[in-house]
Design an enzyme around this catalytic site. Sequence first.
Site, PDB file in Angstrom:
ATOM      1  N   GLU A   1      12.485  -3.395  11.039  1.00 37.46           N
ATOM      2  CA  GLU A   1      11.983  -2.225  10.305  1.00 37.46           C
ATOM      3  C   GLU A   1      11.238  -1.275  11.073  1.00 37.46           C
ATOM      4  OE1 GLU A   1      11.102  -1.548   5.871  1.00 37.46           O
ATOM      5  OE2 GLU A   1      10.065  -3.161   6.697  1.00 37.46           O
TER       6      GLU A   1
ATOM      7  N   GLY B   1       6.720  -6.915   0.192  1.00 32.56           N
ATOM      8  CA  GLY B   1       5.881  -6.845   1.500  1.00 32.56           C
ATOM      9  C   GLY B   1       6.795  -7.131   2.604  1.00 32.56           C
TER      10      GLY B   1
ATOM     11  N   CYS C   1      10.334   1.373   2.069  1.00 29.92           N
ATOM     12  CA  CYS C   1      11.274   0.150   2.393  1.00 29.92           C
ATOM     13  C   CYS C   1      12.709   0.776   2.457  1.00 29.92           C
ATOM     14  CB  CYS C   1      11.174  -0.652   1.058  1.00 29.92           C
ATOM     15  SG  CYS C   1       9.686  -1.619   1.248  1.00 29.92           S
TER      16      CYS C   1
ATOM     17  N   GLU D   1      10.889  -8.340  -2.711  1.00 29.41           N
ATOM     18  CA  GLU D   1      11.457  -7.159  -2.246  1.00 29.41           C
ATOM     19  C   GLU D   1      10.717  -6.924  -0.971  1.00 29.41           C
ATOM     20  OE1 GLU D   1      11.508  -4.064  -0.871  1.00 29.41           O
ATOM     21  OE2 GLU D   1      10.538  -2.744  -2.717  1.00 29.41           O
TER      22      GLU D   1
ATOM     23  N   SER E   1      -5.229  -4.446   0.726  1.00 30.59           N
ATOM     24  CA  SER E   1      -6.752  -4.360   0.969  1.00 30.59           C
ATOM     25  C   SER E   1      -7.032  -2.666   1.037  1.00 30.59           C
ATOM     26  CB  SER E   1      -7.193  -5.233   2.219  1.00 30.59           C
ATOM     27  OG  SER E   1      -6.670  -4.481   3.373  1.00 30.59           O
TER      28      SER E   1
ATOM     29  N   TRP F   1       0.893  -1.233  -0.035  1.00 25.34           N
ATOM     30  CA  TRP F   1       0.048  -0.042  -0.043  1.00 25.34           C
ATOM     31  C   TRP F   1       0.892   1.230  -0.167  1.00 25.34           C
ATOM     32  CZ3 TRP F   1       2.001   2.458   4.114  1.00 25.34           C
ATOM     33  CH2 TRP F   1       2.309   1.649   5.293  1.00 25.34           C
TER      34      TRP F   1
END
Length: 425
Positions: free
Chosen positions: A329, A179, A235, A201, A130, A103
Amino acid sequence: MNLQKSQDAFNSWKQISFTERQKLFLKFAEILKDRSEDFGKIITSEMNKPISQAISEIKKCAKMMEFYGTSENTLEKKVIESDFGISEVYREPMGVILGIMPWNYPFWQALRFAVPTILAGNVVVMKHASICEKTGDTLQKLFKEAGFPDYVFTHLKISHDAIKILLEDPILKAVSLTGSETAGSSVAANAGKNIKKSVLELGGNDAFIVLDDANLDEAAKSAALGRLQNCGQTCVAAKRFIIQSSIYEEFMKKFIAEFKTYKVGNPMEKDTKIAGMARADLSLDLEKQYQNALENGAEIIVPLERIDEISFKPGLIKMKVGNPVLDEELFGPLGMVLEAETDAEILELANNTKFGLANAVWSTDKNRLNFFMNGLQSGTVSINQLTKSDTRFPFGGTKNSGYGIELSLEALKEFTTTKTVLGNF
């Protein structure tokens, strides 16, 4: 879902010339440029990205399509010199490829996977996040508007459980996921079980290194933007700031001052630099990581302060080696700061993570930069700039950040098979 219509589309699409496919992407690019604000509003309405950044995302997608729409065909037949009468190597599209997209960059992430994959002669079925179903539907409509045949790109509204079933379908030939580690591990395992290629990724925990001969003013501005662009939900965002001890105090004054200029605003206003996070549950996850870091000895530099259900005043914390959150992360407006004395210590800190997506280093000394360029364990090393993906260059990670290549002409080959033809007439 029945994939037969996608397979039928592939059987026809692979016969279309590379040049004709390029023309369709150039038309697609024009549509994006002409209506960038409309599509930007879709992004902002779905995941709260500031509208100026959302519009920039759309324009970046158009530039990517123009790059591929005017690129050389690296998939052409290669003739190899040999003692055979015929010795040729072909690159052929694999077929129906599944994309599982996130997203945080709803248009960009989906299209940077789909464009080279489709240009190579494949067709795509895509499950979007979603909260980004309108983006997925819009992309499917835009492919049709640009002139692509039906089922060359199909948006799937399916559950995560349905992905396992799709991966068992013999029509599906490969999968690309952007993701989390958890999602990537599950999808890769199911793909492997069914002998299908996967490209992953995944997350990043990128280091932003500032050495004592760096341009501190520019580094401080870049550090704040690198951490807080897209509300820190990127990311390749800078997440661990490793500062050389001799300039630590001087740099941090500049960094903190720049960091505090990011004030949460209305995402639909064009001067807003940072808005709320994409979902309430994600904000809770970040808050838990913040508290866990503090409980394990982190010191507050700038507190992470909650404003509402999805919004924070951005925070900075100083970390010490051994804090478990250092190897996680942080997907939101919170940065971790470390201090080290020597280049060797800094490099060791930067590499002390399970991730390996992208790192940045700031210095004016070529020899020192070479030391870090050669020593950093990541798919990308940025020199005196923040890390960002660029269509012209390969993008991918190492270690737990995944494998495979997106972007550049290399991405055209990612979902093709190599066929060697040898012999004599």
